[in-house]
Design a protein around this motif. Structure first.
Motif, PDB file in Angstrom:
ATOM      1  N   PHE A  35       0.873  -1.227   0.001  1.00 28.43           N
ATOM      2  CA  PHE A  35      -0.329  -0.088  -0.002  1.00 28.43           C
ATOM      3  C   PHE A  35       0.739   1.262   0.171  1.00 28.43           C
ATOM      4  CE2 PHE A  35      -3.216  -2.969   1.242  1.00 28.43           C
ATOM      5  CZ  PHE A  35      -4.601  -2.451   0.642  1.00 28.43           C
ATOM      6  N   PHE A  36       0.388   2.356  -0.755  1.00 26.24           N
ATOM      7  CA  PHE A  36       0.859   3.422  -0.680  1.00 26.24           C
ATOM      8  C   PHE A  36      -0.026   4.469  -0.239  1.00 26.24           C
ATOM      9  CE2 PHE A  36       2.684   0.754  -3.877  1.00 26.24           C
ATOM     10  CZ  PHE A  36       3.930   0.899  -3.758  1.00 26.24           C
ATOM     11  N   GLU A  37       0.141   5.238   0.660  1.00 23.57           N
ATOM     12  CA  GLU A  37      -0.762   6.385   1.231  1.00 23.57           C
ATOM     13  C   GLU A  37      -0.304   7.950   1.224  1.00 23.57           C
ATOM     14  OE1 GLU A  37      -3.213   5.185   4.756  1.00 23.57           O
ATOM     15  OE2 GLU A  37      -1.195   4.041   5.030  1.00 23.57           O
ATOM     16  N   LEU A  38      -0.747   8.480   0.304  1.00 24.39           N
ATOM     17  CA  LEU A  38      -0.317   9.966   0.219  1.00 24.39           C
ATOM     18  C   LEU A  38      -0.796  10.735   1.187  1.00 24.39           C
ATOM     19  CD1 LEU A  38       1.334  12.183  -1.394  1.00 24.39           C
ATOM     20  CD2 LEU A  38      -0.850  12.686  -2.541  1.00 24.39           C
ATOM     21  N   LYS A  39       0.189  11.301   2.297  1.00 23.34           N
ATOM     22  CA  LYS A  39      -0.043  12.192   3.219  1.00 23.34           C
ATOM     23  C   LYS A  39       0.373  13.541   3.124  1.00 23.34           C
ATOM     24  CE  LYS A  39      -0.361   8.029   6.239  1.00 23.34           C
ATOM     25  NZ  LYS A  39       0.395   7.489   7.155  1.00 23.34           N
TER      26      LYS A  39
END
Length: 301
Positions: free
Chosen positions: A235-239
């Motif tokens: 998973f890749f979460e942009l914050k």
């Protein structure tokens, strides 16, 4: 009993609960409790309304939060020789209990977690998170220190085992230029959304062009591919930082399943938050051709 003393009692009870789980071998429960306590300590450190603690006491609590995160990481680590041990963590118990009178040197050479609110999974759904609310708010000079990232080195190679390096090249967003202090959190989850590795954060980046935020950062996946269970996903979460609300929020997320792991470039779709680690209720972020751009490299002995 004053409010601050009641709060300290709760911190100590949480600390004892976590170390008990840890000593009993209930590692998942221990990690959860450590994360909860670290988050409470960070909240106190970052509170502008707390007049019960001095700045030095807040800094000490910030260091305790760092040690809790280090112990959590150690419980999930594949490098036992580098562990932050339970007996090390227990040295902090008298500090938590006596934070109002503690005036000695901190026992470990660590720094407080960067001063910004990191929401726990599920917390931010209870807040108003319309991205348009913050468009153009504030100026870069008014924001907190940039997050340095928590990237880990490549694992040692093993015969007949494959390691994966993912270069995060760029992410496409219609409002890329309005994202403040963006970074990406990378994690590996099984089909039930359970962590299979410790999360890694890229450093904050500032290069934005048109509809893209450029990263060009290598992520070393901390597990040999052959050891990942069927159905796992990366998973890749942009914050990004929201100055009006003074916390870091998830903007969107993407994921890559095992059958998509192959050498070379790949683009993957972006989905609306909240992050669905179980991959059951997915909603595309946009109909526009905007994606997360990655480059994969496989390493095998």
């Amino acid at each position: 009993m004053t409010d601050i003393n009641k709060t300290i009692q709760k911190w100590h009870a949480s600390f004892s609960k976590g170390t008990d789980f840890d000593s009993w071998g209930q590692l998942v429960e221990a990690v959860d409790e450590y994360h909860i306590l670290a988050r409470h300590l960070q909240k106190e450190v970052q509170s502008s309304n707390s007049f019960d603690l001095t700045e030095d006491q807040k800094k000490t609590l910030g260091k305790v939060a760092t040690c809790l995160e280090l112990r959590s990481a150690a419980l999930e680590s594949t490098h036992p020789q580098e562990e932050f041990k339970l007996e090390d963590l227990k040295k902090l118990e008298p500090i938590i209990k006596n934070i109002l009178t503690f005036n000695k040197d901190f026992p470990f050479d660590v720094q407080p977690v960067p001063v910004r609110k990191i929401l726990a999974p599920g917390e931010e759904e209870n807040l108003e998170l319309e991205e348009e609310d913050d468009a153009g708010a504030g100026s870069p000079d008014s924001f907190t220190t940039k997050v340095p990232g928590t990237l880990l080195p490549r694992l040692p190679s093993e015969p007949e085992m494959t390691l994966l390096t993912i270069n995060i090249e760029k992410i496409g967003l219609k409002d890329a230029g309005q994202c403040i202090d963006p970074y990406i959190s990378v994690s590996i989850k099984d089909l039930n959304g359970i962590d299979l590795n410790h999360m890694q954060d890229t450093p904050v980046v500032s290069r934005k062009e048109d509809t893209y935020i450029h990263f060009n950062v290598d992520i070393e996946i901390q597990k040999h591919l052959e050891k990942l269970p069927k159905g796992a996903a990366i998973f890749f979460e942009l914050k990004h930082y929201k100055p009006k609300k003074r916390f870091t929020s998830t903007k969107c997320f993407a994921f890559m399943e095992m059958d998509e792991i192959k050498p070379g470039p790949i683009i993957i779709e972006l989905y609306k938050k909240p992050t669905d680690f179980k991959r059951k209720k997915l909603n595309l972020l946009t109909k526009k051709p905007l994606y997360l751009h990655l480059l994969q490299t496989l390493h095998k002995e």
